[in-house]
Write a protein that holds these residues in place. Sequence first.
Motif, PDB file in Angstrom:
ATOM      1  N   VAL A 126       0.824  -1.221   0.000  1.00  0.00           N
ATOM      2  CA  VAL A 126       0.000   0.000   0.000  1.00  0.00           C
ATOM      3  C   VAL A 126       0.851   1.260   0.000  1.00  0.00           C
ATOM      4  O   VAL A 126       0.319   2.371   0.035  1.00  0.00           O
ATOM      5  CB  VAL A 126      -0.965   0.016   1.207  1.00  0.00           C
ATOM      6  CG1 VAL A 126      -1.994  -1.087   1.077  1.00  0.00           C
ATOM      7  CG2 VAL A 126      -0.198  -0.101   2.520  1.00  0.00           C
ATOM      8  N   THR A 128       3.971   3.942   1.400  1.00  0.00           N
ATOM      9  CA  THR A 128       4.215   4.632   2.672  1.00  0.00           C
ATOM     10  C   THR A 128       3.767   6.092   2.659  1.00  0.00           C
ATOM     11  O   THR A 128       3.970   6.805   3.632  1.00  0.00           O
ATOM     12  CB  THR A 128       5.721   4.580   3.027  1.00  0.00           C
ATOM     13  OG1 THR A 128       6.481   5.132   1.937  1.00  0.00           O
ATOM     14  CG2 THR A 128       6.169   3.149   3.292  1.00  0.00           C
ATOM     15  N   PRO A 131      -1.214   5.982   2.583  1.00  0.00           N
ATOM     16  CA  PRO A 131      -1.606   4.644   2.121  1.00  0.00           C
ATOM     17  C   PRO A 131      -3.072   4.325   2.401  1.00  0.00           C
ATOM     18  O   PRO A 131      -3.691   4.879   3.309  1.00  0.00           O
ATOM     19  CB  PRO A 131      -0.696   3.723   2.942  1.00  0.00           C
ATOM     20  CG  PRO A 131      -0.466   4.481   4.211  1.00  0.00           C
ATOM     21  CD  PRO A 131      -0.352   5.918   3.788  1.00  0.00           C
TER      22      PRO A 131
END
Length: 304
Positions: A126, A128, A131
């Motif tokens: 996802v 950083t 996200p």
Amino acid sequence: MGILRMGYIHTRVTDLAEAKNHYANTLGLYETHAEDGKVWYKGWDEWDHHSVVLEEGGVGVVKYGFKVQYLEDIDRIEKKAQDFGAKTERFSAGEVAEVGDGLRVYPPSGHVFEIYHEMTSWGLEVGTHNPEAFPRHLVGVGVPGLDHSLLTCEDVGLMEKFLAEVFDFYTAEKVMSSLDDDADTLGVWMTPSNSIHQLAVIGGPQGKLHHFAFQLDDWAEVLRAADLFTMDDVSKDVGPTRHGITRGKTVYFFDPAGNRNEVFAGGYMAYPDRPCIIWTADQLGKGIFYHDRELNERFTTVLT
């Protein structure tokens, strides 16, 4: 700080194609590399290159990897292991795929532990930056990552001492033969962090694997996983149910080679100054399977 976490488990499987279907399509791990009868996997919420390595040719655990916070922690653990009387050897970057310089330790349980600081970064699925909560296109159970493992050895008390003195683990819960001062230690659940356990050790043959587990968020995800195991004809051992020990919610099941897996959710926050929870042997059924309060024969006899 020393040991951050159990970073990977390397296991053998009898048929790599069947194993890949199980770990990739049912559990939803991401394949990061494959070569020479081996495949490397990570969960969607893990950032290092891998947490599971499968190797074709048999069953059972080959080795465990433990990541340390600082490079100098490797030197410190090497000295403590040698002082304890454990055999050690160094390995160079690249000898273990995607892992930097490290240390191989042979604990009194008969297993192989690799200590490392650097592993190739793969990145979170996802990202950083701002996200999402999870990847939109999860496959199967969609496990976020590796959680813990349970192994067996002949002398649980000695292994507990090793993990405490060499790895700075502490015991969150344990099973004793009785409450007498001279009681035997039958099992320990140990951690270096706030997770309720990274390694558990119970009495049994040297060098064997009881299970390794993947983390889930909650009871609903455990139930969904059990449904998917039925859809995919996965051989289940026990569950869905709850543990007394750790309070975790669980399903135990087997990969196609017969290695026992687990999905695990919940538990409680562990701290080094929290009183150690003691279970006695006469209450072990309740400790392991809180609802049924008894162990099935497979759970105590099937090891790889």
